[in-house]
Design a protein around this motif. Structure first.
Motif, mmCIF file in Angstrom:
data_model
loop_
_atom_site.group_PDB
_atom_site.id
_atom_site.type_symbol
_atom_site.label_atom_id
_atom_site.label_comp_id
_atom_site.label_asym_id
_atom_site.label_seq_id
_atom_site.Cartn_x
_atom_site.Cartn_y
_atom_site.Cartn_z
ATOM 1 N N VAL A 28 12.004 2.615 9.711
ATOM 2 C CA VAL A 28 10.981 1.616 9.393
ATOM 3 C C VAL A 28 10.909 1.463 7.874
ATOM 4 C CG1 VAL A 28 8.531 1.032 9.584
ATOM 5 C CG2 VAL A 28 9.673 2.223 11.458
ATOM 6 N N LYS A 29 10.938 0.214 7.416
ATOM 7 C CA LYS A 29 10.866 -0.044 5.971
ATOM 8 C C LYS A 29 9.450 0.192 5.473
ATOM 9 C CE LYS A 29 14.635 -3.347 5.490
ATOM 10 N NZ LYS A 29 15.001 -4.747 5.199
ATOM 11 N N PRO A 30 9.302 0.613 4.195
ATOM 12 C CA PRO A 30 7.953 0.795 3.640
ATOM 13 C C PRO A 30 7.171 -0.514 3.715
ATOM 14 C CG PRO A 30 9.636 1.664 2.150
ATOM 15 C CD PRO A 30 10.356 0.913 3.214
ATOM 16 N N ALA A 31 5.896 -0.408 4.057
ATOM 17 C CA ALA A 31 5.051 -1.606 4.168
ATOM 18 C C ALA A 31 4.848 -2.227 2.787
ATOM 19 C CB ALA A 31 3.707 -1.236 4.770
ATOM 20 N N PRO A 32 4.876 -3.562 2.699
ATOM 21 C CA PRO A 32 4.627 -4.211 1.399
ATOM 22 C C PRO A 32 3.156 -4.095 1.005
ATOM 23 C CG PRO A 32 4.826 -5.857 3.129
ATOM 24 C CD PRO A 32 5.122 -4.529 3.777
ATOM 25 N N LEU A 33 2.879 -4.326 -0.274
ATOM 26 C CA LEU A 33 1.497 -4.330 -0.739
ATOM 27 C C LEU A 33 0.754 -5.513 -0.116
ATOM 28 C CD1 LEU A 33 2.116 -3.672 -4.548
ATOM 29 C CD2 LEU A 33 1.247 -2.011 -2.880
ATOM 30 N N PRO A 34 -0.507 -5.337 0.279
ATOM 31 C CA PRO A 34 -1.248 -6.439 0.916
ATOM 32 C C PRO A 34 -1.525 -7.570 -0.072
ATOM 33 C CG PRO A 34 -2.369 -4.307 1.207
ATOM 34 C CD PRO A 34 -1.303 -4.102 0.174
ATOM 35 N N PRO A 35 -1.587 -8.824 0.399
ATOM 36 C CA PRO A 35 -1.966 -9.944 -0.478
ATOM 37 C C PRO A 35 -3.328 -9.665 -1.112
ATOM 38 C CG PRO A 35 -1.122 -10.766 1.616
ATOM 39 C CD PRO A 35 -1.252 -9.284 1.767
#
Length: 338
Positions: A4-11
């Motif tokens: 699983v790829k690291p989650a992006p920063l939230p908007p």
């Protein structure tokens, strides 16, 4: 099972005074965001967060790095930071502009100009789907790479290498400027130091020396990739991978199919750039620029009848093997044509 790829920063996340609008792209090495600066100007921000070394849960800011991967993570982080510092000193229309770079959230961020347009890869796919005899006109190829080489020459003068030149990393802006993006030096450091199963370079565009730990890289490494990009613009797809070429080199026969469509000079330039021996390639961008600007020498060698027949026969044999393999896969049997 894929990792699983690291989650992006939230908007809406604030980093270094920039507000994240949305994720633009994510790869094995990091995430690129569209963000706004304090004046409301759009910028692109690249975050160092290699999927092979770090994880991050949705809504979190800090990456999680297992202890056994921490030294490698920090090595890549240092290289990424140095890359940002070096790129910030370069001001050229054909090189992505780095406005700022900073440390936060136990990682590094690189702030760049936000470009609107499409990659050369997008243009190649679109042109290929039109099924024209030429993917791009020769004059288009020469002028495009003249622009790219001007930028690459400046990069090399700053003692930097790109190390990931490919059509997906050449961006064509809406006002028709060619810009090199996504430098791969930090990625290369990790690739050499870490024993990753999946390589971080791009097959077809990566020079043979990138597959080995004991070979020196230099301007000639980027020049191999330039030759591979020109090949892709001519043929519509990537050239054979370097390891395959070292076993059985089909590059010359692939280029032979383009004779009569593109000039002998352009075909020879591609062969020269893509020589397997680094020392027989152009050793500097300037040398390649001089050769590529020799547009007056537009000789076109038409294929002889015998050569055409041989190429048609090769294609027929290749297509037959493919259809037999497909038939074998459909029936669950591996077809082995002799």
């Amino acid at each position: 099972m894929s990792k699983v790829k690291p989650a992006p920063l939230p908007p809406g996340t604030l980093i270094g005074g920039y507000r994240v609008v949305r994720r633009l792209a994510a790869g094995g090495f990091g995430v690129v965001y569209l963000a706004l600066d304090r004046e409301g100007q759009q910028v692109a921000i690249k975050e160092y967060i290699p999927a092979s070394l770090a994880t991050r849960e949705p809504g979190e800011l800090l990456p999680k790095v297992p202890p056994e991967k921490l030294s490698l993570y920090r090595l890549g982080l240092k290289s990424f930071f140095e890359e940002g510092r070096s790129l910030a000193q370069i001001s050229h229309a054909s090189v992505v502009s780095v406005y700022n770079f900073f440390r936060e959230n136990e990682t590094v961020y690189m702030v760049m100009n936000y470009l609107e347009g499409a990659t050369l890869q997008d243009f190649i796919i679109t042109a290929r789907e039109l099924k024209a005899q030429k993917v791009f006109r020769e004059s288009t190829i020469r002028s495009l790479f003249d622009e790219v080489l001007r930028g690459l020459r400046i990069v090399h003068q700053h003692k930097m290498l790109h190390l990931d030149i490919k059509p997906a990393n050449i961006f064509i802006t809406d006002d028709n400027k060619a810009v090199m993006i996504d430098f791969g030096a930090a990625r290369e450091v990790l690739s050499k130091e870490g024993n990753f199963i999946r390589p971080m370079y791009t097959p077809g565009f990566a020079a043979p020396e990138m597959y080995r730990r004991d070979t020196q890289m230099g301007p000639w490494t980027d020049i191999y990739a330039i030759g591979a990009c020109i090949y892709a613009c001519m043929a519509g797809f990537p050239p054979p991978e370097a390891p395959q070429r070292q076993t059985k080199d089909r590059l010359t026969s692939s280029l032979a199919k383009l004779r009569g469509i593109y000039s002998d000079n352009l075909i020879e330039v591609v062969e020269w750039c893509m020589a397997l021996d680094p020392m027989t390639r152009p050793q500097s961008v300037f040398t390649l620029q001089k050769e590529l600007s020799r547009e007056g020498e537009r000789r076109y060698t038409k294929l002889s009848v015998a050569e055409k027949m041989r190429l048609q026969l090769d294609t027929l044999v290749s297509d037959t093997k493919k259809s037999l393999n497909k038939a074998g896969e459909a029936t669950g049997v591996a077809a082995r044509p002799k």
